[in-house]
Write an enzyme that holds these catalytic residues in place. Sequence first.
Site, mmCIF file in Angstrom:
data_model
loop_
_atom_site.group_PDB
_atom_site.id
_atom_site.type_symbol
_atom_site.label_atom_id
_atom_site.label_comp_id
_atom_site.label_asym_id
_atom_site.label_seq_id
_atom_site.Cartn_x
_atom_site.Cartn_y
_atom_site.Cartn_z
ATOM 1 N N ARG A 21 0.856 -1.314 -0.054
ATOM 2 C CA ARG A 21 -0.023 -0.187 0.129
ATOM 3 C C ARG A 21 0.850 1.333 0.126
ATOM 4 O O ARG A 21 1.915 0.993 0.216
ATOM 5 C CB ARG A 21 -0.920 -0.060 1.382
ATOM 6 C CG ARG A 21 -0.271 -0.462 2.443
ATOM 7 C CD ARG A 21 -0.963 0.332 3.600
ATOM 8 N NE ARG A 21 -0.733 1.888 3.520
ATOM 9 C CZ ARG A 21 0.303 2.502 3.682
ATOM 10 N NH1 ARG A 21 1.432 2.177 4.095
ATOM 11 N NH2 ARG A 21 0.299 3.974 3.453
ATOM 12 N N GLY A 22 0.237 2.394 -0.201
ATOM 13 C CA GLY A 22 1.033 3.610 -0.327
ATOM 14 C C GLY A 22 1.452 4.015 -1.868
ATOM 15 O O GLY A 22 1.929 2.976 -2.480
ATOM 16 N N ALA A 23 1.202 5.057 -2.430
ATOM 17 C CA ALA A 23 1.078 5.160 -3.761
ATOM 18 C C ALA A 23 2.464 4.909 -4.369
ATOM 19 O O ALA A 23 2.690 4.267 -5.479
ATOM 20 C CB ALA A 23 0.839 6.791 -3.924
ATOM 21 N N ALA A 24 3.523 5.198 -3.732
ATOM 22 C CA ALA A 24 4.824 4.779 -4.320
ATOM 23 C C ALA A 24 5.180 3.437 -4.285
ATOM 24 O O ALA A 24 5.804 3.036 -5.319
ATOM 25 C CB ALA A 24 5.985 5.744 -3.679
ATOM 26 N N ARG A 64 -6.585 -1.043 -7.437
ATOM 27 C CA ARG A 64 -7.048 0.417 -6.789
ATOM 28 C C ARG A 64 -7.023 1.423 -7.729
ATOM 29 O O ARG A 64 -6.277 1.803 -8.601
ATOM 30 C CB ARG A 64 -6.356 0.681 -5.837
ATOM 31 C CG ARG A 64 -6.126 -0.474 -4.655
ATOM 32 C CD ARG A 64 -5.303 -0.022 -3.184
ATOM 33 N NE ARG A 64 -5.924 0.796 -2.501
ATOM 34 C CZ ARG A 64 -5.332 1.616 -1.392
ATOM 35 N NH1 ARG A 64 -4.340 1.326 -0.969
ATOM 36 N NH2 ARG A 64 -6.252 2.212 -0.839
ATOM 37 N N CYS A 129 -1.803 9.445 8.118
ATOM 38 C CA CYS A 129 -1.446 8.091 7.459
ATOM 39 C C CYS A 129 -0.029 7.788 7.315
ATOM 40 O O CYS A 129 0.636 8.176 8.188
ATOM 41 C CB CYS A 129 -1.916 8.151 5.831
ATOM 42 S SG CYS A 129 -2.112 6.762 5.049
ATOM 43 N N ASP A 198 -1.740 10.799 -3.135
ATOM 44 C CA ASP A 198 -1.868 9.825 -3.968
ATOM 45 C C ASP A 198 -2.147 10.215 -5.395
ATOM 46 O O ASP A 198 -1.818 9.487 -6.334
ATOM 47 C CB ASP A 198 -3.541 8.901 -3.540
ATOM 48 C CG ASP A 198 -3.152 7.990 -2.412
ATOM 49 O OD1 ASP A 198 -2.875 8.600 -1.272
ATOM 50 O OD2 ASP A 198 -2.840 6.739 -2.660
ATOM 51 N N ASN A 208 -5.487 12.554 -1.074
ATOM 52 C CA ASN A 208 -4.534 11.811 -0.012
ATOM 53 C C ASN A 208 -5.830 11.071 0.848
ATOM 54 O O ASN A 208 -6.907 11.288 0.909
ATOM 55 C CB ASN A 208 -3.584 12.783 0.599
ATOM 56 C CG ASN A 208 -2.633 11.825 1.275
ATOM 57 O OD1 ASN A 208 -2.010 10.744 0.899
ATOM 58 N ND2 ASN A 208 -2.519 12.190 2.718
ATOM 59 N N LYS A 209 -5.014 10.154 1.855
ATOM 60 C CA LYS A 209 -5.856 9.383 2.732
ATOM 61 C C LYS A 209 -6.997 10.567 3.380
ATOM 62 O O LYS A 209 -6.763 11.558 3.821
ATOM 63 C CB LYS A 209 -4.992 9.085 3.789
ATOM 64 C CG LYS A 209 -5.506 8.247 4.959
ATOM 65 C CD LYS A 209 -6.503 6.950 4.393
ATOM 66 C CE LYS A 209 -5.527 6.146 3.492
ATOM 67 N NZ LYS A 209 -6.448 4.875 2.816
ATOM 68 N N LYS A 234 2.924 11.480 -8.815
ATOM 69 C CA LYS A 234 1.744 11.672 -8.508
ATOM 70 C C LYS A 234 0.786 12.815 -9.134
ATOM 71 O O LYS A 234 -0.296 12.992 -8.832
ATOM 72 C CB LYS A 234 1.801 12.199 -6.752
ATOM 73 C CG LYS A 234 2.698 11.460 -6.023
ATOM 74 C CD LYS A 234 2.228 10.118 -5.941
ATOM 75 C CE LYS A 234 3.111 9.457 -5.230
ATOM 76 N NZ LYS A 234 3.266 9.852 -3.634
HETATM 77 C C1 RUB Z 1 -1.773 5.807 1.521
HETATM 78 C C2 RUB Z 1 -1.736 7.252 1.592
HETATM 79 C C3 RUB Z 1 -0.533 7.964 1.581
HETATM 80 C C4 RUB Z 1 -0.057 8.152 -0.242
HETATM 81 C C5 RUB Z 1 1.292 8.531 -0.423
HETATM 82 O O1 RUB Z 1 -3.017 5.156 1.558
HETATM 83 O O2 RUB Z 1 -2.940 7.977 1.375
HETATM 84 O O3 RUB Z 1 -0.261 9.125 2.027
HETATM 85 O O4 RUB Z 1 -0.249 7.117 -0.893
HETATM 86 O O5 RUB Z 1 2.182 7.723 0.043
HETATM 87 P P1 RUB Z 1 -3.514 3.671 1.741
HETATM 88 P P2 RUB Z 1 3.658 7.564 -0.461
HETATM 89 O O6 RUB Z 1 -2.803 3.403 3.000
HETATM 90 O O7 RUB Z 1 -4.832 3.559 1.456
HETATM 91 O O8 RUB Z 1 -2.647 3.148 0.359
HETATM 92 O O9 RUB Z 1 4.292 8.941 -0.112
HETATM 93 O O10 RUB Z 1 4.311 6.453 -0.013
HETATM 94 O O11 RUB Z 1 3.444 7.518 -2.033
#
Ligand code: RUB
Length: 315
Positions: A21-24, A64, A129, A198, A208-209, A234
């Site tokens: 999880r998390g966009a990156a 997703r 988050c 995201d 974002n979250k 992003k």
């Molecule tokens: C994660 C979320 C993060 C972004 C950025 O949501 O909202 O703030 O994805 O993350 P979820 P990053 O847990 O539902 O995936 O900076 O790691 O890309």
Amino acid sequence: MDSVCPEVEQVADAIASMETRGAATIADAAAGALAAQAEWIETEDPEAFRAAMRAAARTLADTRPTAVSLPNALRYVLHGMHGGTVSDLRTSVVTRAEAFRTDLDRAQGRLGRVGAGRLRDGDTVMTHCHSTAAVAVVRAAVEQGKHVEAYVKETRPRNQGHITAKELRELGVPVTLIVDNAAHRFLDECDHVIVGADSIAADGSVINKVGTSGLAVLARERGVPVMVAAGTLKLHPDTLTGQAVEIEQRAEREVIDDESREEIGEITVRNPAFDVTPPRHLDAIVTEKGQFPPESIVSLMRELYGDQVDEPWSE
Ligand code: RUB
């Protein structure tokens, strides 16, 4: 022949279930899965190879809907697929996926250093988050010798704040974990809010979250600057043509278990995973290409993505 390899299935399942999880992190895993697919396909027919690559990208794209880093990663890799033979096509996909992952890693380091420039020694940040980019900013500040403390919102319903708390502790940052509702109470003790993204829309809105927009409103009211840490991956090119970003709706059970729900009686439960923060509540978007006022992000989006809103996996 199945058109999608087991690793693509596994990565897609892990993204859909939020184990990945998390966009990156999602984008990185998706690029790796496309490379695995390229290594796995057994055919001498270039057209069949291309079709199997598209099938893998479709499987990954359907997991997703909100983080644009996922389609941006798939587009990047598929646009780099070149060659007249299967061998050339395979090599080009593997090379392109590797380049994507290396660039992503470098971008995180760079944007971390840009964001760290906004932090002074002794500052306290509030997070929401878990964002690898937001953590990268704090990491870079710590590496520059700055003392940073953090209020970490737990982030219901899935408590990704616990991941942030753990990672910041590993950096030696003193962490205070708070429930989401306590944010206003503690903002007076904070110098910055740092969140990830995201997707970023052409007008500078940040997706974002869920809970990010409420935090940004409170921070604005308390005079605490809000920094969005987000690589250019992003930027959501579809929004250049006015398309809205789809907000993922997740299972009601994430909010309330069956037993408690039964006890309460007939209720509606809604569980959007993300929300939209308008640019007027944000101070800066910090990317690997420098920091930008949110309203100016459209120029960078045009420069980097132009009209690239195609979906090469659905051809
Ligand atoms: C994660 C979320 C993060 C972004 C950025 O949501 O909202 O703030 O994805 O993350 P979820 P990053 O847990 O539902 O995936 O900076 O790691 O890309």
